[in-house]
Scaffold this motif. Sequence first.
Motif, short mmCIF file in Angstrom:
data_model
loop_
_atom_site.label_atom_id
_atom_site.label_comp_id
_atom_site.label_asym_id
_atom_site.label_seq_id
_atom_site.Cartn_x
_atom_site.Cartn_y
_atom_site.Cartn_z
N SER A 182 0.82 -1.21 0.00
CA SER A 182 0.00 0.00 0.00
C SER A 182 0.86 1.26 0.00
CB SER A 182 -0.92 0.01 1.22
OG SER A 182 -0.17 0.20 2.41
N GLN A 183 0.32 2.32 -0.56
CA GLN A 183 1.04 3.59 -0.59
C GLN A 183 1.26 4.12 0.82
OE1 GLN A 183 -0.47 6.46 -3.33
NE2 GLN A 183 0.83 8.12 -2.60
N LYS A 184 0.28 3.88 1.70
CA LYS A 184 0.40 4.35 3.08
C LYS A 184 1.59 3.71 3.80
CE LYS A 184 -2.04 4.32 7.52
NZ LYS A 184 -3.23 3.86 8.25
N MET A 185 1.87 2.43 3.47
CA MET A 185 2.89 1.69 4.21
C MET A 185 4.21 1.54 3.46
SD MET A 185 1.70 1.14 7.13
CE MET A 185 3.09 0.15 7.66
N GLU A 186 4.29 1.95 2.20
CA GLU A 186 5.49 1.65 1.42
C GLU A 186 6.75 2.25 2.02
OE1 GLU A 186 5.06 3.14 -2.55
OE2 GLU A 186 5.01 5.24 -1.95
N GLU A 187 6.67 3.46 2.55
CA GLU A 187 7.87 4.08 3.13
C GLU A 187 8.31 3.34 4.39
OE1 GLU A 187 9.60 8.52 3.51
OE2 GLU A 187 7.55 8.27 4.25
N ARG A 188 7.35 3.00 5.27
CA ARG A 188 7.70 2.28 6.50
C ARG A 188 8.27 0.90 6.18
NH1 ARG A 188 7.76 6.38 8.95
NH2 ARG A 188 6.45 6.98 10.73
N ILE A 189 7.68 0.21 5.21
CA ILE A 189 8.15 -1.13 4.87
C ILE A 189 9.60 -1.09 4.38
CG2 ILE A 189 7.88 -3.03 3.21
CD1 ILE A 189 4.85 -2.58 3.41
N ILE A 190 9.90 -0.16 3.49
CA ILE A 190 11.26 -0.07 2.95
C ILE A 190 12.24 0.42 4.01
CG2 ILE A 190 12.71 1.15 1.26
CD1 ILE A 190 10.41 0.86 -0.74
N GLU A 191 11.82 1.35 4.86
CA GLU A 191 12.68 1.79 5.96
C GLU A 191 12.98 0.63 6.90
OE1 GLU A 191 11.04 6.42 6.42
OE2 GLU A 191 10.61 4.93 7.97
#
Length: 315
Positions: free
Chosen positions: A128-137
């Motif tokens: 999801s776009q909401k979680m993509e940054e957290r997942i990659i971080e």
Amino acid sequence: MLMRKALRKIFITTLTAFILLVVYIIPTLEKNDAINVNMEVEYITGLGTDHIYLLDTNDLLVKTNILLESSVPSEQVKLLIQNLKEGDNAKFPTGLKAYIPEEVDVLDVFYDEKVISIDFSKEFLEISQKMEERIIEGISYSVLDLEEVEGLKILVEGEKLNNYPNSKRKLPEVITREIGINKKYDINRRGNIDKIVLYYTESIDDHTYYVPVTKYMNNEKEKIEVIVEELSSKYIYENNLMSFIHNNLELLGYEKKDNMMILDFNQYLFDKNDKILEEVLYTISYSVFDSYDVNCILYKVNGKNVREIGVSDLK
């Protein structure tokens, strides 16, 4: 004589039953202990061999401990990703969760000159776009905390992932800790923008562990000054985050010498028992090691050496 034989038979029968019971129970205990050992909250004592970053209930990534049953970087990464996948909440400490969708598979992992390449299945593009940054971080920091790893490349079905899957923002050619984690922006003008990593503590279910926050801010001061000011402030931007550092703590002086940072504080580095809390040492040390290229910190109080701590001491 008959009585002795009867007692002997009873004793042997009882002993046999006891041994069988012990043999039956031990595997169960070992299985439960394996869950507790393999995925534990990082306590203030810093126990554990490697780190992994999980999500708390506020969707902040927190540092926890994991015991990886391998010393080979590629195998360690496979184990990390396996533990970051959703689907088995029983293995996680209370209040923490994984975030890689269960349907995402790891096709292969490569290690070359301190750079790890992870090849995910095509389902990775559907996060999801909401979680993509957290997942990659979270993936990045978990992998980059391994001792033999300095860079990360993410592939999907053999192709390099150059952008975040949804927002299409560009990813670095090789991901390093410069990517940041739990980003917070406090910018009101274009010039003098600095990136500083601050480690706070969070308490869940009576356990304390560390939460890194990469803060982007307008800054004209030295990073260590900002670290001390922010961590000793009464105001923290997230209600669930804490700092054990005394409000009156002052940095009297600092010097970066080769691979060492020398920090001289006033007496408020100590607690009421004239000791330095582990929480204080760890939050300052983690913040310094993430913000400076040093591997050792010498702590002083009013000019007197009181403690030396290295990167390896925080494992």
